[in-house]
Scaffold this active site. Structure first.
Site, PDB file in Angstrom:
ATOM      1  N   HIS A   1     -10.359  -0.246   3.956  1.00 47.31           N
ATOM      2  CA  HIS A   1      -9.252  -0.217   3.160  1.00 47.31           C
ATOM      3  C   HIS A   1      -9.718   0.355   1.730  1.00 47.31           C
ATOM      4  CE1 HIS A   1      -5.322  -0.417   1.526  1.00 47.31           C
ATOM      5  NE2 HIS A   1      -5.035  -1.313   2.155  1.00 47.31           N
TER       6      HIS A   1
ATOM      7  N   THR B   1       0.883  -1.322   0.005  1.00 43.26           N
ATOM      8  CA  THR B   1       0.198   0.025   0.196  1.00 43.26           C
ATOM      9  C   THR B   1       0.954   1.306  -0.028  1.00 43.26           C
ATOM     10  OG1 THR B   1      -1.680  -1.263   1.425  1.00 43.26           O
ATOM     11  CG2 THR B   1      -1.770   1.131   1.219  1.00 43.26           C
TER      12      THR B   1
END
Lengths: 150, 250
Positions: free
Chosen positions: B129, B52
């Site tokens: 997320h 990420t």
């Protein structure tokens, strides 16, 4: 036989009746009656035709707006409010569950930011019976049996 | 977009998802643009991350922006007891945008509330997320050429895996999704998400194994056991051999 009041009458103020016995101290906590300077009397485990047993609170010289008193609906959904003026009941109200619950309920989720930092809790009521409320921050649902007053 | 921050996948409408998919295809075709030239972007990773963080930092570099931040809370003032509130207030004076990963659920929403600049949620505990979900949706769109009528198998840690929760919420906005949850009982999809599907009239099925049913899937979404979410290590050890993606898979 002469009828006797278990909790003495007040001249002016508010009587909150039909509080579940287990919720009495939560009601006191939510309305911050422990910090109140005028006379507050309460009775618990009183006989009730509708509830079996109940609690009652009498607050002298204090009157509540709907928004303020509706906070107790989370713990006492059938509570009734009587406004007293000169020993007479001048208004009767039933508490209503608010759409939003701000600041007085703890999120049940131990990993929610509101339990780690000094954040005002916010919930959206998503179901009334039984009560279900969604945390504005962690999005988890707190169910009626998990409600804890801050 | 009508909103400044990207916090939860539930903040988006179906039309907005489709618009993002369309824009994503354009960026994929032409990734090096100067949209962030002169902008400073803070990447605040209070929790470890490889994919990420590098995805965001690559994107910022490709778009011409500059990066400040940290990849470990031990190297920030958090280790000295600074509150999230104070960190965000301070960083929002330096940066034009904040990208944040934090172990506590709801931390991103709170950061967006106290920040003067937009916040992108790069993961808040087991909650959301959203950027991963947008990428997952883009992958589904690319491989299936549609987001409607998808039979989606979610496998592994469905209890703590935030990406499965976000993807479930997002895909439920499209026509006729079918969800198949494959997980041991200890890691089953939480009731609140099953209730959410039931209330929307969406079909879901639960399985302990998927060998006999795998050929029904349009998409198989595999997740690892989220070992960082377990409070008791003994619980993790117990599950090590009963989940298709064990705890050591990254």
């Amino acid at each position: 036989m002469q009828k006797q009041l278990n909790v003495s009458a007040i001249k002016d103020g508010t009587v909150i009746d039909h509080i579940p016995t287990k919720a009495l101290f939560k009601v006191i906590q939510i309305l911050r009656l422990d910090e109140f300077q005028n006379m507050v009397t309460f009775g618990n485990n009183l006989d009730s035709k509708a509830m079996g047993t109940k609690a009652i609170v009498k607050i002298a010289n204090r009157f509540f707006e709907d928004e303020e008193v509706n906070k107790i609906a989370l713990v006492a959904p059938n509570a009734k409010l009587n406004t007293i003026k000169n020993y007479e009941v001048v208004e009767k109200r039933v508490v209503q569950i608010p759409e939003q619950v701000i600041g007085y309920v703890r999120c049940f989720n131990p990993k929610c930011i509101t339990n780690a930092e000094n954040v005002t809790t916010k919930f959206q009521i998503i179901n009334v019976k039984p009560i279900e409320m969604k945390c504005f921050y962690c999005e988890k649902i707190t169910y009626e049996n998990e409600i804890k007053i801050k | 977009m009508s909103q400044k921050s990207l916090i939860s996948i539930t903040d988006f409408s179906k039309e907005e998802y489709l618009k993002i998919m369309e824009l994503s295809a354009k960026f994929e075709a032409n990734p090096n643009q100067s949209l962030l030239k002169g902008k400073v972007i803070a990447t605040l990773f209070f929790e470890p991350s490889t994919r990420t963080r590098l995805s965001f930092e690559t994107a910022i570099n490709r778009l011409g922006g500059k990066i400040i931040g940290f990849s470990d809370s031990n190297s920030s003032s958090v280790s000295k007891g600074e509150s999230l509130h104070d960190t965000i207030r301070m960083v929002s004076n330096y940066a034009d945008m904040i990208i944040m990963r934090h172990p506590l659920e709801g931390s991103a929403r709170y950061a967006a509330e106290v920040s003067d600049v937009p916040v992108i949620n790069a993961g808040d505990g087991a909650n959301q997320h959203p950027s991963q979900t947008l990428l997952d949706m883009y992958s589904i769109m690319k491989t299936q050429n549609r987001l409607d009528d998808i039979n989606l198998f979610m496998v592994g840690d469905l209890k703590y895996g935030r990406t499965v929760h976000s993807l479930l919420m997002a895909m439920s906005q499209f026509k006729n999704p079918i969800f198949n949850f494959v997980a041991p009982p200890e890691l089953a999809m939480p009731d609140e998400y099953k209730l959410f599907l039931s209330q929307k009239g969406i079909c879901y099925f639960e399985h302990l194994e998927f060998n006999d049913i795998i050929n029904q899937a349009d998409i198989i979404y595999m997740t690892r056991v989220q070992k960082e979410r377990f409070i008791a290590p003994a619980d993790l050890t117990k599950l090590a051999n009963c989940c298709p993606c064990g705890p050591t898979i990254g």
